[in-house]
Design a protein around this motif. Structure first.
Motif, PDB file in Angstrom:
ATOM      1  N   LEU A   6     -14.786   1.186   4.879  1.00  0.00           N
ATOM      2  CA  LEU A   6     -14.439   0.299   5.983  1.00  0.00           C
ATOM      3  C   LEU A   6     -14.967   0.860   7.285  1.00  0.00           C
ATOM      4  N   LEU A   7     -15.417  -0.015   8.162  1.00  0.00           N
ATOM      5  CA  LEU A   7     -15.939   0.374   9.460  1.00  0.00           C
ATOM      6  C   LEU A   7     -15.164  -0.376  10.529  1.00  0.00           C
ATOM      7  N   ASP A   8     -14.839   0.315  11.616  1.00  0.00           N
ATOM      8  CA  ASP A   8     -14.156  -0.324  12.731  1.00  0.00           C
ATOM      9  C   ASP A   8     -14.793   0.130  14.031  1.00  0.00           C
ATOM     10  N   ILE A   9     -14.824  -0.762  14.996  1.00  0.00           N
ATOM     11  CA  ILE A   9     -15.407  -0.453  16.303  1.00  0.00           C
ATOM     12  C   ILE A   9     -14.407  -0.797  17.398  1.00  0.00           C
ATOM     13  N   GLU A  10     -14.221   0.136  18.311  1.00  0.00           N
ATOM     14  CA  GLU A  10     -13.485  -0.133  19.546  1.00  0.00           C
ATOM     15  C   GLU A  10     -14.536  -0.424  20.601  1.00  0.00           C
ATOM     16  N   ALA A  11     -14.193  -1.294  21.561  1.00  0.00           N
ATOM     17  CA  ALA A  11     -15.183  -1.735  22.539  1.00  0.00           C
ATOM     18  C   ALA A  11     -14.626  -1.721  23.954  1.00  0.00           C
ATOM     19  N   SER A  12     -15.546  -1.902  24.895  1.00  0.00           N
ATOM     20  CA  SER A  12     -15.206  -1.912  26.318  1.00  0.00           C
ATOM     21  C   SER A  12     -14.408  -3.150  26.700  1.00  0.00           C
ATOM     22  N   GLY A  13     -14.405  -4.127  25.847  1.00  0.00           N
ATOM     23  CA  GLY A  13     -13.709  -5.392  26.072  1.00  0.00           C
ATOM     24  C   GLY A  13     -14.231  -6.391  25.056  1.00  0.00           C
ATOM     25  N   PHE A  14     -14.019  -7.646  25.330  1.00  0.00           N
ATOM     26  CA  PHE A  14     -14.517  -8.685  24.432  1.00  0.00           C
ATOM     27  C   PHE A  14     -15.453  -9.600  25.193  1.00  0.00           C
ATOM     28  N   GLY A  15     -16.341 -10.238  24.463  1.00  0.00           N
ATOM     29  CA  GLY A  15     -17.215 -11.218  25.076  1.00  0.00           C
ATOM     30  C   GLY A  15     -18.455 -10.629  25.714  1.00  0.00           C
ATOM     31  N   ARG A  16     -19.100 -11.442  26.519  1.00  0.00           N
ATOM     32  CA  ARG A  16     -20.386 -11.114  27.142  1.00  0.00           C
ATOM     33  C   ARG A  16     -20.304  -9.803  27.924  1.00  0.00           C
ATOM     34  N   GLY A  17     -21.275  -8.929  27.669  1.00  0.00           N
ATOM     35  CA  GLY A  17     -21.359  -7.672  28.402  1.00  0.00           C
ATOM     36  C   GLY A  17     -20.590  -6.522  27.769  1.00  0.00           C
ATOM     37  N   SER A  18     -19.766  -6.813  26.757  1.00  0.00           N
ATOM     38  CA  SER A  18     -19.008  -5.730  26.120  1.00  0.00           C
ATOM     39  C   SER A  18     -19.923  -4.912  25.217  1.00  0.00           C
ATOM     40  N   TYR A  19     -19.505  -3.700  24.925  1.00  0.00           N
ATOM     41  CA  TYR A  19     -20.331  -2.774  24.142  1.00  0.00           C
ATOM     42  C   TYR A  19     -19.423  -1.829  23.357  1.00  0.00           C
ATOM     43  N   PRO A  20     -19.960  -1.217  22.307  1.00  0.00           N
ATOM     44  CA  PRO A  20     -19.143  -0.315  21.484  1.00  0.00           C
ATOM     45  C   PRO A  20     -18.856   0.994  22.216  1.00  0.00           C
ATOM     46  N   GLU A  41     -26.151   3.541  31.148  1.00  0.00           N
ATOM     47  CA  GLU A  41     -25.911   3.263  32.560  1.00  0.00           C
ATOM     48  C   GLU A  41     -25.755   1.763  32.832  1.00  0.00           C
ATOM     49  N   GLU A  42     -26.567   0.958  32.126  1.00  0.00           N
ATOM     50  CA  GLU A  42     -26.511  -0.491  32.357  1.00  0.00           C
ATOM     51  C   GLU A  42     -25.323  -1.176  31.680  1.00  0.00           C
ATOM     52  N   TRP A  43     -24.598  -0.440  30.859  1.00  0.00           N
ATOM     53  CA  TRP A  43     -23.395  -0.992  30.242  1.00  0.00           C
ATOM     54  C   TRP A  43     -22.252  -0.820  31.229  1.00  0.00           C
ATOM     55  N   THR A  44     -21.998  -1.831  31.999  1.00  0.00           N
ATOM     56  CA  THR A  44     -21.015  -1.713  33.081  1.00  0.00           C
ATOM     57  C   THR A  44     -19.716  -2.468  32.825  1.00  0.00           C
ATOM     58  N   HIS A  45     -19.733  -3.412  31.883  1.00  0.00           N
ATOM     59  CA  HIS A  45     -18.515  -4.193  31.614  1.00  0.00           C
ATOM     60  C   HIS A  45     -17.381  -3.263  31.195  1.00  0.00           C
ATOM     61  N   TRP A  46     -16.242  -3.380  31.854  1.00  0.00           N
ATOM     62  CA  TRP A  46     -15.078  -2.575  31.466  1.00  0.00           C
ATOM     63  C   TRP A  46     -13.835  -3.412  31.651  1.00  0.00           C
ATOM     64  N   ASP A  47     -13.068  -3.576  30.584  1.00  0.00           N
ATOM     65  CA  ASP A  47     -11.852  -4.373  30.614  1.00  0.00           C
ATOM     66  C   ASP A  47     -10.657  -3.427  30.591  1.00  0.00           C
ATOM     67  N   ALA A  48      -9.876  -3.416  31.665  1.00  0.00           N
ATOM     68  CA  ALA A  48      -8.717  -2.526  31.775  1.00  0.00           C
ATOM     69  C   ALA A  48      -7.689  -2.817  30.683  1.00  0.00           C
ATOM     70  N   LYS A  49      -7.590  -4.074  30.246  1.00  0.00           N
ATOM     71  CA  LYS A  49      -6.645  -4.429  29.176  1.00  0.00           C
ATOM     72  C   LYS A  49      -7.067  -3.784  27.858  1.00  0.00           C
ATOM     73  N   ALA A  50      -8.373  -3.757  27.597  1.00  0.00           N
ATOM     74  CA  ALA A  50      -8.875  -3.098  26.383  1.00  0.00           C
ATOM     75  C   ALA A  50      -8.570  -1.600  26.450  1.00  0.00           C
ATOM     76  N   GLU A  51      -8.758  -1.004  27.630  1.00  0.00           N
ATOM     77  CA  GLU A  51      -8.453   0.425  27.777  1.00  0.00           C
ATOM     78  C   GLU A  51      -6.983   0.715  27.510  1.00  0.00           C
ATOM     79  N   LEU A  52      -6.095  -0.195  27.924  1.00  0.00           N
ATOM     80  CA  LEU A  52      -4.670  -0.015  27.636  1.00  0.00           C
ATOM     81  C   LEU A  52      -4.408   0.017  26.134  1.00  0.00           C
ATOM     82  N   LEU A  53      -5.164  -0.777  25.367  1.00  0.00           N
ATOM     83  CA  LEU A  53      -4.999  -0.797  23.910  1.00  0.00           C
ATOM     84  C   LEU A  53      -5.507   0.480  23.254  1.00  0.00           C
ATOM     85  N   HIS A  54      -6.769   0.843  23.526  1.00  0.00           N
ATOM     86  CA  HIS A  54      -7.350   1.982  22.822  1.00  0.00           C
ATOM     87  C   HIS A  54      -7.113   3.314  23.524  1.00  0.00           C
ATOM     88  N   GLY A  55      -6.785   3.286  24.804  1.00  0.00           N
ATOM     89  CA  GLY A  55      -6.466   4.518  25.522  1.00  0.00           C
ATOM     90  C   GLY A  55      -7.662   5.409  25.824  1.00  0.00           C
TER      91      GLY A  55
END
Length: 167
Positions: A6-20, A41-55
């Motif tokens: 099994l493989l799982d990925i945590e990401a910077s958020g969901f949707g456009r601009g998110s990244y692993p 450097e160009e991966w700038t999308h950051w979702d604070a709600k996602a950070e709350l989940l994965h820490g």
């Protein structure tokens, strides 16, 4: 019983601009491993709600993350022989995996498939309940890639046992 990988990925958020930001696998023998990913450097999308989940903070990724090529090489080394890994969020995980390999300038030596392809109707019907009981029974840290991959693997194994005992 041989378990699927099994493989799982945590990401910077969901949707456009998110990244692993973290990729983990649970191997057929039940062991698991994960790597934090150093963002480009160009991966700038950051979702604070996602950070709350994965820490995991972006600063931590920049400090402790591995370069994309390192993570892509590790995945290929781990998975090329078996040739396949499974994900419960194939749509997201496959997109993030493709992004990782594209920016690493490499091709994956394996394919990612949807976990549901392994499940029969009975397993799918009990999946949520079995997953919740597995979380309650185990010492599993949620929303970290290696632990989530292992949780999926344990849930799969338990649904397989329960359906076999119903036959």
């Amino acid at each position: 019983m041989a378990l699927p990988t099994l493989l799982d990925i945590e990401a910077s958020g969901f949707g456009r601009g998110s990244y692993p930001i973290e990729i983990g696998i649970a191997r057929a023998d039940g062991s698991c491993c994960a790597f934090l990913i150093q963002p480009l450097e160009e991966w700038t999308h950051w979702d604070a709600k996602a950070e709350l989940l994965h820490g995991i903070s972006r600063a931590r990724l920049e400090r402790e993350g591995y370069p994309l090529r390192h993570v892509a090489r590790w995945l290929n080394d781990e998975l090329h022989e078996i040739g396949i890994a499974y994900s419960d969020s194939w749509g997201y995980d496959n997109t993030w995996l493709s992004l990782l390999f594209h920016h690493a300038g490499m091709l994956p030596a394996f394919r990612l498939e949807a976990l549901r392809r392994l499940l029969n109707e009975e397993q799918m019907a009990m999946w949520s309940d079995v997953k919740e009981s597995t979380i309650d029974r185990g010492n599993i840290r949620r929303h970290r890639a290696g632990d989530d991959a292992r949780l999926l693997q344990l849930t799969y194994a338990r649904t397989l046992e329960l359906t076999a005992s119903n036959d």
